[in-house]
Design a protein around this motif. Structure first.
Motif, PDB file in Angstrom:
ATOM      1  N   ALA A  51      -3.967 -10.690  -3.427  1.00 55.86           N
ATOM      2  CA  ALA A  51      -3.096  -9.967  -4.073  1.00 55.86           C
ATOM      3  C   ALA A  51      -1.858 -10.119  -4.000  1.00 55.86           C
ATOM      4  CB  ALA A  51      -2.497  -8.991  -2.739  1.00 55.86           C
ATOM      5  N   VAL A  78      -8.325  -8.492   3.900  1.00 51.38           N
ATOM      6  CA  VAL A  78      -9.531  -9.325   2.809  1.00 51.38           C
ATOM      7  C   VAL A  78      -9.487  -9.883   2.205  1.00 51.38           C
ATOM      8  CG1 VAL A  78     -11.929  -9.158   3.034  1.00 51.38           C
ATOM      9  CG2 VAL A  78     -10.821  -7.003   4.822  1.00 51.38           C
ATOM     10  N   ALA A  79      -8.817  -9.215   1.444  1.00 53.22           N
ATOM     11  CA  ALA A  79      -8.115  -9.727  -0.389  1.00 53.22           C
ATOM     12  C   ALA A  79      -7.486 -11.127  -0.038  1.00 53.22           C
ATOM     13  CB  ALA A  79      -8.336  -8.930  -1.230  1.00 53.22           C
ATOM     14  N   PRO A  81      -7.902   2.147   4.917  1.00 50.56           N
ATOM     15  CA  PRO A  81      -8.910   1.878   4.074  1.00 50.56           C
ATOM     16  C   PRO A  81      -8.164   0.587   2.891  1.00 50.56           C
ATOM     17  CG  PRO A  81     -10.179   3.716   3.769  1.00 50.56           C
ATOM     18  CD  PRO A  81      -8.114   3.799   4.724  1.00 50.56           C
ATOM     19  N   ALA A  82      -7.038   1.001   2.407  1.00 57.65           N
ATOM     20  CA  ALA A  82      -6.464   0.447   1.437  1.00 57.65           C
ATOM     21  C   ALA A  82      -6.320  -0.634   2.418  1.00 57.65           C
ATOM     22  CB  ALA A  82      -5.479   1.256   1.024  1.00 57.65           C
ATOM     23  N   VAL A 136       0.956  -1.091   0.236  1.00 56.33           N
ATOM     24  CA  VAL A 136       0.221   0.540   0.270  1.00 56.33           C
ATOM     25  C   VAL A 136       1.151   1.062   0.189  1.00 56.33           C
ATOM     26  CG1 VAL A 136      -1.623   1.295   1.272  1.00 56.33           C
ATOM     27  CG2 VAL A 136      -1.407  -1.203   1.075  1.00 56.33           C
ATOM     28  N   VAL A 188      -6.755  -2.654   4.485  1.00 58.37           N
ATOM     29  CA  VAL A 188      -7.752  -3.638   5.515  1.00 58.37           C
ATOM     30  C   VAL A 188      -8.656  -4.307   4.315  1.00 58.37           C
ATOM     31  CG1 VAL A 188     -10.405  -3.559   6.273  1.00 58.37           C
ATOM     32  CG2 VAL A 188      -8.838  -1.866   7.172  1.00 58.37           C
ATOM     33  N   ASP A 189      -8.151  -3.356   2.779  1.00 60.45           N
ATOM     34  CA  ASP A 189      -9.074  -3.861   2.308  1.00 60.45           C
ATOM     35  C   ASP A 189      -7.743  -5.107   1.854  1.00 60.45           C
ATOM     36  OD1 ASP A 189     -10.678  -2.600   1.285  1.00 60.45           O
ATOM     37  OD2 ASP A 189     -10.290  -1.154   0.119  1.00 60.45           O
ATOM     38  N   ALA A 190      -6.596  -5.179   1.665  1.00 61.04           N
ATOM     39  CA  ALA A 190      -5.401  -5.953   0.998  1.00 61.04           C
ATOM     40  C   ALA A 190      -5.612  -7.237   2.470  1.00 61.04           C
ATOM     41  CB  ALA A 190      -4.306  -4.876   0.926  1.00 61.04           C
ATOM     42  N   THR A 220      -6.952   6.995   3.244  1.00 63.68           N
ATOM     43  CA  THR A 220      -6.409   6.203   2.038  1.00 63.68           C
ATOM     44  C   THR A 220      -6.111   5.129   2.321  1.00 63.68           C
ATOM     45  OG1 THR A 220      -5.907   8.242   0.648  1.00 63.68           O
ATOM     46  CG2 THR A 220      -4.813   6.409  -0.201  1.00 63.68           C
TER      47      THR A 220
END
Length: 458
Positions: A81, A76-77, A69-70, A45, A72-74, A66
């Protein structure tokens, strides 16, 4: 970014999912380092901007809106990734990768990123074989593994890049010793692409200087003498092609502005002998009969240091002031990381004058180490600006890492730039008819001086 990826690798090996956070523009470097550590799947990130130039409120806003959240998204993914960038196809060590005239070969090598921006000598099988005739070592012998690409440094690849750099076949033993220096783990070649943009300097000392025609006199670091220029060029080319240190778009070399030269420094042995001083190779623990190469990092160069006068103090004051000005607040790196090896290239005439006043190498080192000083306030400011916000001089003194000369409470007190006099290198070279010297600033634990004896075929 290398440190961030190493931390991510440690977490992953412990079974803890990791996300690497770095500055904008460092993602390519991070991915290369991640692949070399076996964690190419770790998401990266990027902070949108430069942290140290953003006001606090802007930094907090970017992290909140920015970066967080990125992250957290990474997380979760997860495996989604994975870095699926394919490595460039590798060629066999003796494959002919291209055919054509000089212009065609030059264009192809440039397009594939195999040059340093200058035309190269095509490494034909015949030229490579001529180099290999100058060693008894197996062409496939591995000298080490170079990060960030984690490629094996072999005798053959040294010959190939030596041809490309314009070196001569008899130079091969010198080139092999250079690569052995760079491949030594203590040299930390993986940090050669760090943002300070330090450059590796090759220093030659011993009979090989005269035997192979290296120049140590006027313009010792000027391009012009093939031996010095081509051998100096070789190392940067090798780090690019084998270690994988390339400026963008490759992005594994993140030198913010950086500096460069393509010239190897040779010691003036005649000047050393005339004074009865120990040679640089002797300082490095070798015999005078040996030919030795030393490689170290250089992050800054002083202004020309002209010195003269009726006393030793006159020369010492000029050397101390101008060399110290080059080191300046950057000395914090040596104090923080516990390693610092500045190099003084001393003009032969200045060395002769000092010797006449009874000042030898050890006395010169001792004077520089004691009198090159810097205000603590400047050290702390430089550390903070670089991002080393944990730098704490008092803690280092309390831990016994620095002696009492560094203790005190006044932020404007002057402390030595170099804790240990013996860590200052001295090489005699340059115009014997001028009173000029130069100082070279080394980059703490990155690129500490490493030396190897040159094994020539006789």
């Amino acid at each position: 970014m290398p440190a961030v990826m190493r931390a991510a690798a440690t977490a992953e090996r412990a079974g803890v999912p990791a996300v690497a956070i770095g500055g904008a523009g460092f993602e390519g470097m991070g991915r290369a380092v991640g692949r070399s550590l076996g964690v190419g799947h770790v998401p990266i990130v990027s902070y949108p901007g430069v942290i140290l130039t953003d006001p606090t409120e802007v930094f907090r806003s970017k992290m909140r809106d920015t970066v967080a959240p990125a992250v957290v998204d990474a997380l979760v993914a997860g495996s989604a990734a994975v870095d699926d960038v394919e490595d460039e196809a590798e060629h066999g060590p003796t494959d002919v990768v291209a055919r054509g005239d000089l212009d065609a070969i030059t264009d192809l090598f440039e397009a594939r990123g195999w040059t340093d921006g200058l035309p190269i000598v095509p490494p034909t099988p015949e030229r490579v074989a001529a180099f290999l005739d100058h060693t008894r070592r197996d062409p496939d012998e591995v000298l080490g593994v170079l990060a960030p690409d984690q490629r094996q440094a072999t005798v053959r690849s040294v010959a190939v890049n030596g041809v490309m750099a314009g070196c001569r076949p008899p130079d091969l033993p010198v080139l092999l010793a250079i690569v052995e220096c760079a491949a030594d783990p203590v040299f930390r070649v993986q940090d050669a692409g760090s943002t300070p943009g330090w450059e590796p300097l090759v220093v030659l000392s011993g009979p090989v200087v005269e035997r192979l025609g290296f120049h140590s006199g006027t313009g010792a670091l000027r391009v012009g003498r093939r031996a010095n220029t081509a051998v100096g060029r070789f190392l940067r080319l090798y780090l690019r092609n084998v270690a994988g240190l390339r400026i963008p778009p490759g992005q594994t070399d993140q030198g913010a502005i950086a500096s460069t030269w393509h010239v190897a420094l040779a010691e003036d042995d005649a000047a050393v002998r005339s004074l009865g001083w120990p040679s640089f190779r002797a300082d490095r623990g070798f015999d005078d009969a040996d030919s030795v190469v030393t490689v170290q990092s250089v992050v800054a160069v002083s202004a020309p240091i002209y010195s003269g006068g009726e006393t030793a103090a006159d020369h010492l004051e000029a050397l101390t002031t101008i060399f110290g000005n080059a080191i300046g607040p950057w000395a914090y790196t040596g104090l923080e990381f516990g390693a610092f090896h500045p190099l003084l290239v001393l003009g032969p005439a200045v060395a002769t004058a000092l010797a006449g006043f009874g000042v030898d190498k050890d006395a010169l080192r001792g004077h520089l180490a004691e009198h090159m000083r810097v205000p603590v306030r400047q050290l702390q400011a430089c550390a903070w600006n670089v991002g080393s916000t944990s730098f704490d001089l008092d803690a280092a003194v309390a831990a016994g890492e620095l002696d009492g000369r560094y203790a005190g409470t006044d932020p404007d007190r002057l402390v030595p730039m170099v804790p240990r006099a013996g860590d200052i290198g001295i090489v005699l070279a340059g115009n014997a008819s001028r009173n000029q010297s130069r100082g070279f600033v080394q980059n703490h634990v990155q690129g500490v001086p490493v030396s190897r004896r040159i094994e020539e075929v006789t």
